[in-house]
Design an enzyme around this catalytic site. Structure first.
Site, mmCIF file in Angstrom:
data_model
loop_
_atom_site.group_PDB
_atom_site.id
_atom_site.type_symbol
_atom_site.label_atom_id
_atom_site.label_comp_id
_atom_site.label_asym_id
_atom_site.label_seq_id
_atom_site.Cartn_x
_atom_site.Cartn_y
_atom_site.Cartn_z
ATOM 1 N N LYS A 112 30.509 48.459 37.853
ATOM 2 C CA LYS A 112 31.587 49.201 38.514
ATOM 3 C C LYS A 112 31.860 50.486 37.726
ATOM 4 C CE LYS A 112 32.943 44.592 39.627
ATOM 5 N NZ LYS A 112 32.552 44.437 41.005
ATOM 6 N N ASP B 46 39.540 39.010 32.674
ATOM 7 C CA ASP B 46 38.411 39.576 33.405
ATOM 8 C C ASP B 46 38.830 40.996 33.762
ATOM 9 O OD1 ASP B 46 36.529 40.368 35.259
ATOM 10 O OD2 ASP B 46 36.657 38.554 36.492
ATOM 11 N N TRP C 8 37.851 35.733 42.535
ATOM 12 C CA TRP C 8 37.198 35.674 41.224
ATOM 13 C C TRP C 8 37.996 34.808 40.259
ATOM 14 C CZ3 TRP C 8 32.418 36.457 41.745
ATOM 15 C CH2 TRP C 8 31.941 37.453 42.600
HETATM 16 C C1 PLP Z 1 36.775 40.861 39.024
HETATM 17 C C2 PLP Z 1 35.369 40.346 39.120
HETATM 18 N N1 PLP Z 1 35.001 39.296 38.356
HETATM 19 C C3 PLP Z 1 33.771 38.796 38.397
HETATM 20 C C4 PLP Z 1 32.826 39.313 39.236
HETATM 21 C C5 PLP Z 1 31.439 38.724 39.251
HETATM 22 O O1 PLP Z 1 30.601 39.571 38.570
HETATM 23 P P1 PLP Z 1 29.030 39.340 38.456
HETATM 24 O O2 PLP Z 1 28.465 39.542 39.806
HETATM 25 O O3 PLP Z 1 28.640 40.393 37.462
HETATM 26 O O4 PLP Z 1 28.804 37.968 37.948
HETATM 27 C C6 PLP Z 1 33.133 40.424 40.052
HETATM 28 C C7 PLP Z 1 32.104 41.016 40.930
HETATM 29 O O5 PLP Z 1 32.337 41.848 41.749
HETATM 30 C C8 PLP Z 1 34.442 40.933 39.974
HETATM 31 O O6 PLP Z 1 34.801 41.969 40.740
#
Ligand code: PLP
Length: 366
Positions: free
Chosen positions: A194, A170, A102
């Site tokens: 989550k 994040d 991520w």
């Molecule tokens: C730490 C983190 N950042 C970003 C994301 C991406 O999130 P989204 O699917 O809501 O765009 C996730 C998804 O699991 C994540 O765990």
């Protein structure tokens, strides 16, 4: 089938009390004669829901008045783009730590609009640890971290000191799992699926003096302007009303069970149980550096060296676990093995059942 213990990394389990309440209110929300799904987002009833959601998030996370709380769409992924779009306004350079898949996406989006400076990477060891911060560019517009790395199972237990450079994080998979000093961040964001509620809403917490640095609302596409969203109190267009309503119910549940301190205590107990077993097992182990282990996402692999055989055993583990109501334990394809995500709504009994299943599996296969 009864309810299963769902170890998915997200969307994941919601507290049963929340689902019960939502089901009771499904056809008639508080005497309005309608479901929240049917309500106008401009109605008085919905205004109360979104105001309560904000008030309760502020209370549970101890968010100071100097911050805006926004309910946006597009997932955490859109934040990867919106952040550079709104905040690469000075040197057009941002620092970042590369700590997982991520973080890598956030890095790519910064580079699309400016320059990302890597101030630490753990790519050399498949992101199994958190690298020390190599430095802070004094003129960086912000410094981005992924507080909890959902896929790789690492977590910042101490936030890096970035001096006067605004820290942006994040916090998707760590939010409300333990007390967090929001005052340390210029901006923090989290997809809801989550620890907050269902997919569809993204929480953004942004310090007002940082927000002031963003371009004027009319200089960006409206849906990508934090300033516009803040001016309209997240109601510029139709928000994800039902997801915000569930997020509000989750906040009420958190308050009811004793707030984030109570969650932290329960989360530690669950994580210690699983890590404790992994550390004592002769069959499974955690591939993550001990000091950086996540409280929420726990990858584990077997000690089997033959890759083909290991893959077979992993598949068997996931299949047999599912048969006893322990679901979504397959590891992310980039890490392999298994992963248990034990978010706030996962009861201790779920982790106890998992550990007991793992012990039996170990006896049969070691
Ligand atoms: C730490 C983190 N950042 C970003 C994301 C991406 O999130 P989204 O699917 O809501 O765009 C996730 C998804 O699991 C994540 O765990």
């Amino acid at each position: 089938m009864g309810r299963v213990y769902n170890f998915s990394a997200g969307p994941s389990m919601l507290p049963e009390e929340v689902l019960q309440r939502a089901s009771q209110e499904m056809l008639d929300h508080e005497g309005s004669g309608q479901s929240v799904m049917e309500m106008s987002h401009r109605s008085k009833q919905f205004a109360k829901i979104i105001e309560d959601a904000e008030r309760l998030v502020r209370q549970n996370m101890a968010i100071p008045d100097s911050y805006e709380v926004l309910f946006l769409q597009g997932g955490a992924s859109l934040q990867f783009t919106m952040i550079p779009m709104n905040f690469l306004t000075g040197s057009k350079k941002a620092d970042i730590t590369l700590t997982g898949a991520w973080a890598q996406k956030a890095y790519e989006e910064i580079n699309r609009l400016g320059t990302a400076v890597v101030q630490g990477s753990s790519k050399d060891k498949k992101f199994s640890y958190l690298p020390p911060i190599q430095g802070v560019s004094p003129d960086a517009d912000f410094f981005h971290i992924t507080y909890n790395n959902t896929i790789e199972g690492t977590q910042y237990h101490t936030l890096p000191d970035t001096g006067t450079v605004p820290l942006v994080a994040d916090i998707s998979s760590g939010i409300l799992s333990e007390p967090l000093d929001i005052g340390r961040f210029a901006l923090a964001y989290a997809g809801a699926q989550k620890n907050l509620g269902p997919a569809g809403v993204t929480l953004v917490i942004v310090r007002k003096d940082f927000l002031a640095k963003a371009p004027d609302a009319r200089d960006l596409p409206p849906m990508l302007s934090y300033k516009l969203m803040a001016e309209h109190k997240s109601l510029y267009n139709t928000p994800p009303c039902y997801a915000i309503y569930i997020l509000k119910l989750v906040q009420e549940w958190i308050l009811q069970i004793g707030g984030v301190e109570a969650l932290y205590k329960a989360n530690r107990q669950k994580a210690e149980l699983l890590y404790g077993y992994l550390d004592s097992s002769e069959f499974f182990y955690s591939p993550v550096n001990k000091a950086d282990r996540s409280l929420m996402n726990i990858p584990f692999i077997t000690r089997i060296e033959d890759a083909e055989k290991a893959e077979e055993i992993n598949k068997l583990f996931v299949k047999e676990a599912e048969q006893v109501g322990l679901v979504n334990l397959a590891g992310h394809r980039s890490v392999g093995g298994m992963r248990a995500s034990i978010y706030n709504a996962m009861p201790l009994a779920g982790v106890e059942k998992l550990v007991s299943f793992m012990k039996d599996f170990e006896k049969k296969h070691k």
